[in-house]
Design a protein around this motif. Sequence first.
Motif, mmCIF file in Angstrom:
data_model
loop_
_atom_site.group_PDB
_atom_site.id
_atom_site.type_symbol
_atom_site.label_atom_id
_atom_site.label_comp_id
_atom_site.label_asym_id
_atom_site.label_seq_id
_atom_site.Cartn_x
_atom_site.Cartn_y
_atom_site.Cartn_z
ATOM 1 N N ASN A 266 -9.124 -8.431 9.151
ATOM 2 C CA ASN A 266 -8.871 -9.747 8.546
ATOM 3 C C ASN A 266 -8.175 -10.704 9.504
ATOM 4 O O ASN A 266 -7.282 -10.318 10.250
ATOM 5 C CB ASN A 266 -8.023 -9.588 7.278
ATOM 6 N N GLN A 267 -8.581 -11.960 9.450
ATOM 7 C CA GLN A 267 -7.942 -13.047 10.199
ATOM 8 C C GLN A 267 -7.767 -14.250 9.287
ATOM 9 O O GLN A 267 -8.743 -14.670 8.658
ATOM 10 C CB GLN A 267 -8.783 -13.419 11.432
ATOM 11 N N PRO A 268 -6.540 -14.790 9.170
ATOM 12 C CA PRO A 268 -5.304 -14.262 9.761
ATOM 13 C C PRO A 268 -4.995 -12.878 9.219
ATOM 14 O O PRO A 268 -5.484 -12.512 8.153
ATOM 15 C CB PRO A 268 -4.254 -15.293 9.351
ATOM 16 N N PRO A 269 -4.184 -12.093 9.958
ATOM 17 C CA PRO A 269 -3.979 -10.681 9.593
ATOM 18 C C PRO A 269 -3.371 -10.510 8.200
ATOM 19 O O PRO A 269 -2.625 -11.359 7.714
ATOM 20 C CB PRO A 269 -3.010 -10.177 10.671
ATOM 21 N N THR A 270 -3.722 -9.409 7.586
ATOM 22 C CA THR A 270 -3.101 -8.987 6.333
ATOM 23 C C THR A 270 -1.832 -8.219 6.675
ATOM 24 O O THR A 270 -1.862 -7.309 7.509
ATOM 25 C CB THR A 270 -4.049 -8.078 5.534
ATOM 26 N N LEU A 271 -0.721 -8.573 6.050
ATOM 27 C CA LEU A 271 0.547 -7.881 6.286
ATOM 28 C C LEU A 271 0.693 -6.764 5.261
ATOM 29 O O LEU A 271 0.806 -7.013 4.062
ATOM 30 C CB LEU A 271 1.723 -8.849 6.176
ATOM 31 N N LYS A 272 0.667 -5.524 5.735
ATOM 32 C CA LYS A 272 0.848 -4.374 4.855
ATOM 33 C C LYS A 272 2.336 -4.062 4.705
ATOM 34 O O LYS A 272 3.068 -3.997 5.689
ATOM 35 C CB LYS A 272 0.134 -3.144 5.414
ATOM 36 N N ILE A 273 2.750 -3.834 3.473
ATOM 37 C CA ILE A 273 4.112 -3.398 3.172
ATOM 38 C C ILE A 273 4.000 -2.039 2.496
ATOM 39 O O ILE A 273 3.290 -1.901 1.489
ATOM 40 C CB ILE A 273 4.841 -4.408 2.265
ATOM 41 N N TYR A 274 4.683 -1.048 3.049
ATOM 42 C CA TYR A 274 4.467 0.327 2.607
ATOM 43 C C TYR A 274 5.478 0.759 1.545
ATOM 44 O O TYR A 274 6.661 0.435 1.616
ATOM 45 C CB TYR A 274 4.531 1.281 3.800
ATOM 46 N N ALA A 275 4.965 1.522 0.572
ATOM 47 C CA ALA A 275 5.788 2.121 -0.477
ATOM 48 C C ALA A 275 5.593 3.626 -0.439
ATOM 49 O O ALA A 275 4.510 4.116 -0.107
ATOM 50 C CB ALA A 275 5.405 1.571 -1.842
ATOM 51 N N ASN A 276 6.641 4.367 -0.806
ATOM 52 C CA ASN A 276 6.576 5.825 -0.740
ATOM 53 C C ASN A 276 5.953 6.469 -1.973
ATOM 54 O O ASN A 276 5.672 7.665 -1.958
ATOM 55 C CB ASN A 276 7.973 6.406 -0.512
ATOM 56 N N VAL B 55 0.858 -1.186 0.000
ATOM 57 C CA VAL B 55 0.000 0.000 0.000
ATOM 58 C C VAL B 55 0.892 1.234 0.000
ATOM 59 O O VAL B 55 2.084 1.166 0.313
ATOM 60 C CB VAL B 55 -0.948 0.027 1.224
ATOM 61 N N ILE B 56 0.310 2.380 -0.355
ATOM 62 C CA ILE B 56 1.071 3.628 -0.400
ATOM 63 C C ILE B 56 1.051 4.276 0.982
ATOM 64 O O ILE B 56 -0.006 4.403 1.606
ATOM 65 C CB ILE B 56 0.487 4.606 -1.441
ATOM 66 N N THR B 57 2.206 4.682 1.470
ATOM 67 C CA THR B 57 2.323 5.304 2.785
ATOM 68 C C THR B 57 1.387 6.503 2.925
ATOM 69 O O THR B 57 1.350 7.368 2.052
ATOM 70 C CB THR B 57 3.777 5.772 3.021
ATOM 71 N N ALA B 58 0.626 6.521 4.020
ATOM 72 C CA ALA B 58 -0.265 7.631 4.403
ATOM 73 C C ALA B 58 -1.473 7.783 3.490
ATOM 74 O O ALA B 58 -2.250 8.720 3.652
ATOM 75 C CB ALA B 58 0.494 8.959 4.490
ATOM 76 N N TYR B 59 -1.679 6.877 2.542
ATOM 77 C CA TYR B 59 -2.880 6.940 1.698
ATOM 78 C C TYR B 59 -4.044 6.292 2.432
ATOM 79 O O TYR B 59 -3.866 5.403 3.263
ATOM 80 C CB TYR B 59 -2.646 6.205 0.383
ATOM 81 N N SER B 60 -5.256 6.750 2.110
ATOM 82 C CA SER B 60 -6.467 6.152 2.650
ATOM 83 C C SER B 60 -7.290 5.572 1.512
ATOM 84 O O SER B 60 -7.342 6.140 0.416
ATOM 85 C CB SER B 60 -7.289 7.196 3.407
ATOM 86 N N TYR B 61 -7.936 4.446 1.775
ATOM 87 C CA TYR B 61 -8.756 3.772 0.777
ATOM 88 C C TYR B 61 -10.195 3.641 1.271
ATOM 89 O O TYR B 61 -10.823 2.589 1.134
ATOM 90 C CB TYR B 61 -8.160 2.408 0.455
ATOM 91 N N GLY B 62 -10.715 4.707 1.878
ATOM 92 C CA GLY B 62 -12.084 4.680 2.377
ATOM 93 C C GLY B 62 -12.244 3.647 3.481
ATOM 94 O O GLY B 62 -11.356 3.446 4.310
ATOM 95 N N ASN B 63 -13.375 2.947 3.503
ATOM 96 C CA ASN B 63 -13.611 1.956 4.560
ATOM 97 C C ASN B 63 -12.863 0.647 4.327
ATOM 98 O O ASN B 63 -12.934 -0.274 5.144
ATOM 99 C CB ASN B 63 -15.107 1.683 4.721
ATOM 100 N N VAL B 64 -12.130 0.553 3.206
ATOM 101 C CA VAL B 64 -11.325 -0.647 2.954
ATOM 102 C C VAL B 64 -10.237 -0.796 4.014
ATOM 103 O O VAL B 64 -9.891 -1.911 4.415
ATOM 104 C CB VAL B 64 -10.705 -0.590 1.542
ATOM 105 N N ASP B 65 -9.701 0.326 4.513
ATOM 106 C CA ASP B 65 -8.650 0.270 5.540
ATOM 107 C C ASP B 65 -9.134 -0.469 6.785
ATOM 108 O O ASP B 65 -8.436 -1.328 7.329
ATOM 109 C CB ASP B 65 -8.201 1.688 5.916
ATOM 110 N N ALA B 66 -10.336 -0.117 7.248
ATOM 111 C CA ALA B 66 -10.881 -0.752 8.457
ATOM 112 C C ALA B 66 -11.135 -2.235 8.228
ATOM 113 O O ALA B 66 -10.889 -3.065 9.118
ATOM 114 C CB ALA B 66 -12.162 -0.046 8.887
ATOM 115 N N LYS B 67 -11.613 -2.591 7.044
ATOM 116 C CA LYS B 67 -11.878 -4.001 6.750
ATOM 117 C C LYS B 67 -10.589 -4.809 6.685
ATOM 118 O O LYS B 67 -10.542 -5.968 7.128
ATOM 119 C CB LYS B 67 -12.658 -4.116 5.448
ATOM 120 N N LEU B 68 -9.537 -4.217 6.146
ATOM 121 C CA LEU B 68 -8.246 -4.905 6.120
ATOM 122 C C LEU B 68 -7.754 -5.194 7.539
ATOM 123 O O LEU B 68 -7.199 -6.264 7.797
ATOM 124 C CB LEU B 68 -7.208 -4.052 5.385
ATOM 125 N N ALA B 69 -7.968 -4.244 8.434
ATOM 126 C CA ALA B 69 -7.512 -4.401 9.814
ATOM 127 C C ALA B 69 -8.248 -5.515 10.538
ATOM 128 O O ALA B 69 -7.740 -6.058 11.534
ATOM 129 C CB ALA B 69 -7.674 -3.086 10.567
#
Length: 247
Positions: free
Chosen positions: A152-162, A136-150
């Motif tokens: 997830n089980q097992p957790p989703t591993l976010k890797i940030y790009a600038n 995902v892009i650092t500091a970007y928001s994707y609406g309510n998709v962010d909350a849904k990703l959080a």
Amino acid sequence: MAPFQGRICCLLLALLPCLAQAQEAPVDIVIANVPPYIQVDQNGLPTGPVVDLVARLFADLQQPYRIRDMPPNRIGLRLSRGQAALTIASGGNPGLSRLARQGNEALVSMDLNVYRKPGTPAINSVEDFAGKRVIVITAYSYGNVDAKLAQNQPPTLKIYANSHEAALQMLLHGRAEYLLDYAEPLLGHLKTLPSGSVAADSIRSIPMYWYLSRQYPHPELLDQLDQAVRTQRATGELQRLMALPTD
């Protein structure tokens, strides 16, 4: 006229230029670079369809403004300190909503896609990211998709790009199975790749709204901007400005 009344009148007359100047103070707008809607030209100034729309809206309000490009992680800080009045971001942004009030009229909608290398299983919903690595892009928001990703089980591993370009390169080099990003900023970068290098799955369309700082002393500005957006939509000018080339 009595001397006291005369002094009062003189004081009010002296204050009038100051009051007029305060009313005409430009509204500070900070926006992130999201090509092709918002991008920085060779002189370092924001340009693009959204910038043109902002000019139309503030012309309708007869209100001067100042618009600056800024990294997403600094926009929230400026709003929280009252150093900027407005930004444009995805609707339902919980972090931003603590600092600013969201408008009711969408300015534009952007397509949120999942990108993957051919052969990687397709993503049909946010829940499919469970247990997966996603860029995902650092500091970007994707609406309510962010909350849904959080959730997830097992957790989703976010890797940030600038940046969008860096995120795409990370995907191509196998840093993660998936890249979650808006389609429009990636269009130019994808065109430079050989055909078939990357597959895309559409997740949803994310509407973008005005956000007005809770520190701004004139909260009525948000309603005025919403009305200006409705006017531009009714005339078809908003749709014309936001239409991207199809080639």
